[in-house]
Design an enzyme around this catalytic site. Structure first.
Site, short mmCIF file in Angstrom:
data_model
loop_
_atom_site.label_atom_id
_atom_site.label_comp_id
_atom_site.label_asym_id
_atom_site.label_seq_id
_atom_site.Cartn_x
_atom_site.Cartn_y
_atom_site.Cartn_z
N ALA B 10 -25.77 -3.99 -41.24
CA ALA B 10 -25.63 -5.45 -41.27
C ALA B 10 -26.31 -6.09 -40.06
O ALA B 10 -27.01 -7.10 -40.19
CB ALA B 10 -24.14 -5.83 -41.29
N THR B 77 -27.90 1.22 -34.30
CA THR B 77 -27.30 2.29 -35.11
C THR B 77 -25.79 2.28 -34.87
O THR B 77 -25.31 1.66 -33.91
CB THR B 77 -27.89 3.67 -34.72
OG1 THR B 77 -27.57 3.95 -33.35
CG2 THR B 77 -29.40 3.69 -34.88
N LYS B 106 -22.61 0.38 -28.83
CA LYS B 106 -21.83 0.39 -27.59
C LYS B 106 -21.91 1.71 -26.81
O LYS B 106 -21.64 1.75 -25.61
CB LYS B 106 -20.35 0.11 -27.92
CG LYS B 106 -20.08 -1.29 -28.42
CD LYS B 106 -18.62 -1.50 -28.81
CE LYS B 106 -18.30 -1.01 -30.21
NZ LYS B 106 -18.92 -1.77 -31.30
N VAL B 133 -20.10 -6.65 -26.93
CA VAL B 133 -18.74 -7.18 -26.75
C VAL B 133 -18.66 -8.62 -27.25
O VAL B 133 -19.48 -9.47 -26.85
CB VAL B 133 -18.30 -7.15 -25.27
CG1 VAL B 133 -16.90 -7.75 -25.09
CG2 VAL B 133 -18.34 -5.73 -24.71
N GLU B 190 -12.92 -1.42 -42.50
CA GLU B 190 -13.66 -0.37 -43.19
C GLU B 190 -12.71 0.58 -43.90
O GLU B 190 -11.50 0.55 -43.66
CB GLU B 190 -14.50 0.41 -42.17
CG GLU B 190 -15.62 -0.46 -41.61
CD GLU B 190 -16.37 0.25 -40.49
OE1 GLU B 190 -16.95 1.31 -40.75
OE2 GLU B 190 -16.36 -0.27 -39.36
N ASP B 201 -12.35 0.87 -30.62
CA ASP B 201 -13.44 -0.11 -30.52
C ASP B 201 -13.21 -1.05 -29.33
O ASP B 201 -14.11 -1.29 -28.53
CB ASP B 201 -13.55 -0.90 -31.83
CG ASP B 201 -14.55 -2.02 -31.73
OD1 ASP B 201 -15.76 -1.74 -31.75
OD2 ASP B 201 -14.13 -3.20 -31.62
N LYS B 205 -15.29 -1.44 -25.62
CA LYS B 205 -15.72 -2.72 -25.07
C LYS B 205 -15.17 -2.93 -23.66
O LYS B 205 -15.86 -3.42 -22.77
CB LYS B 205 -15.29 -3.86 -26.01
CG LYS B 205 -16.08 -3.86 -27.33
CD LYS B 205 -15.45 -4.72 -28.39
CE LYS B 205 -16.29 -4.72 -29.68
NZ LYS B 205 -15.57 -5.29 -30.84
#
Lengths: 314, 314
Positions: B10, B77, B106, B133, B190, B201, B205
């Site tokens: 996306a 990616t 990240k 972030v 997801e 996640d 960050k």
């Protein structure tokens, strides 16, 4: 950078104080009646001390300050409308000497934006003015990041004094005059609060935002303006019963530029309280970005000036 | 700038789409299995169309993309932990050729920050990572503006999926599993939501934020982490009775780096709803600056990449 500071009120004094910790050297300072210059760097504490005890920054003149050696001129005299003098002349002098200019004074970019940009084009110096809108909030830096061409509208609470008065009227159910007196007591409102409560200050900020966002040149006259003087306590009470509150909102969008009291959700993003400011930036590809924080104060505004100086160093 | 985009999910696709309107030329694109290169500039629509219809961006290889002529490599990616491969290798290749790198991934700055900065020092290229972030929120640009040395703490809601689930649990009084299923139905979560709901996640960050703010190098292992899986609907109900709610808050301050569910004022600044993100930056001289907006999404993240490209052009 070597900086010359013109204007020694709360903002100018905070700039003198913060310059060294931010890696800059203050080489000249002027207040409304006098100046002081030292090409090797002034002793910030001594200058501020003299200002406090003797009421003046030093034995020299404003002209000596404007003629001195510096890399960037910080213009922190009180904002004037109309022809934006004498700030405009200070900007002209600095740009004419190919020096950078950082404005805390709103006048030149609110009232004579085209002239300022024209002088900038003819100069090796650049003009920045993060401090003119939203105090510590990085409004123009965010718009630069997003790209002005990708911003479709900006709105927000741009005057902390008016917002404080509205917040107090809501919280305490008191009348405008009462909340204003309280604001004056604690130093949030000036003895003559006209600029803040009639919307002039917010309108000047909107004019600057409009100048950055559009190709047209705006001045105060082009901003639709309504202040908060005539809002009765009962209006805030009624609003609250419907889950809303009233805030003085400045807006720049495709239909124009305006400042007026507006109903907003009482728990919504725009309903900041006290002297806080908030700016909402509507973007083409990334929805809305909200930025809020302290909208006024010497140190807060000085940090925005430090950001501009940092950008000019690159 | 001429940009090569590695990763065609996306975010990568949105970068290909937005590059031209933002004044850049896409000269190469790679997905997980193939690549396409054209030094004169690819036809964005043709590349995206081929990706949609044939499942691949073109007939060439990833190596051809990495070897091609470009000014900046956009690494989009999927984030991997551990050694952050293969993204780290892509960064090394680009910097080794003195090209700039813009990360959406990240991994390299969360897991191997020191290595990345070391390679950057030896290169004429620079690395930027605004997109890692807060999606569309200009987090790092704001920290740069303020000066990392003037930031004492950062905290916020950094994961939109977890925030959506908590918002729905509160609004509907439903259990975690129910809110998760709804989030999956509408594409906010997801199929395997582990990274989002366990806090990984947000922790990545926070590690990046800590790397920018401190002299120590952080990785995921150094972040104290607790997710939202075990929060019962009854906890949110109890919180609400006391005027609070629960949010998954990431924090970087003098006492460490952590992600955990926290009680926050239900109408407070941190209680953003849905997939919104918010970041609070505590500063030495200007109090707290709040920035909120869309924390995820292809176009939103791509605009952060466009900001980085703009900065690199200066």
């Amino acid at each position: 950078m070597r900086i010359a500071v013109v204007g020694a009120g709360a903002v100018g004094q905070a700039v003198v104080e913060l310059a060294e910790p931010y890696g800059h050297t203050v080489t000249a300072v002027a207040d409304s009646s006098a100046g002081v210059v030292d090409a090797d760097g002034l002793d910030a504490e001594a200058v501020l001390d003299r200002k406090r005890t003797e009421g003046t920054v030093g034995p020299q003149t404003l002209d000596a300050v404007l003629d001195s050696e510096y890399d960037a001129l910080v213009e922190a005299t009180p904002t004037t409308v109309g022809d934006a003098q004498p700030a405009f002349e200070h900007v002209r002098t600095a740009l004419g000497r190919d020096r950078d200019v950082v404005l805390a004074n709103k006048g030149p970019v609110a009232q004579r934006y085209d002239d300022v940009r024209g002088m900038e084009r003819d100069s090796d110096g650049a003009v920045r003015f993060e401090a003119t809108v939203g105090g510590a909030i990085p409004v123009f830096s965010t718009i630069e990041d997003i790209g002005a061409e990708n911003v479709t509208a900006v709105r927000g609470v741009l005057n902390g004094t008016a917002n404080f008065i509205l917040s107090r009227m809501t919280a305490e159910g008191v009348a405008y005059e009462h909340a204003l007196a309280e604001a004056q007591d604690i130093g949030v409102a000036e003895a003559d609060p006209t600029f803040d409560v009639d919307g002039t200050d917010a309108a000047l900020k909107c004019a600057i935002l409009a100048n950055v966002l559009t190709d047209t040149t705006y001045t105060l006259d082009a901003v639709e303006m309504m202040g908060i003087r005539d809002i009765p306590a009962s209006a805030l009470e009624l609003a609250q019963q419907g889950g809303s509150t009233i805030r003085l909102i400045g807006e720049v969008d495709e239909s124009g530029v305006r400042v007026r009291p507006r109903l907003v959700d009482e728990h919504g993003t725009l309903a900041v309280s006290g002297t806080q400011n908030i700016v909402q930036v509507e973007t083409t590809h990334a929805g809305r970005v909200n930025i809020s924080g302290r909208g006024a104060g010497g140190h807060e505004t000085a940090t925005a000036i430090m950001s501009d100086l940092r950008q000019l160093e690159y």
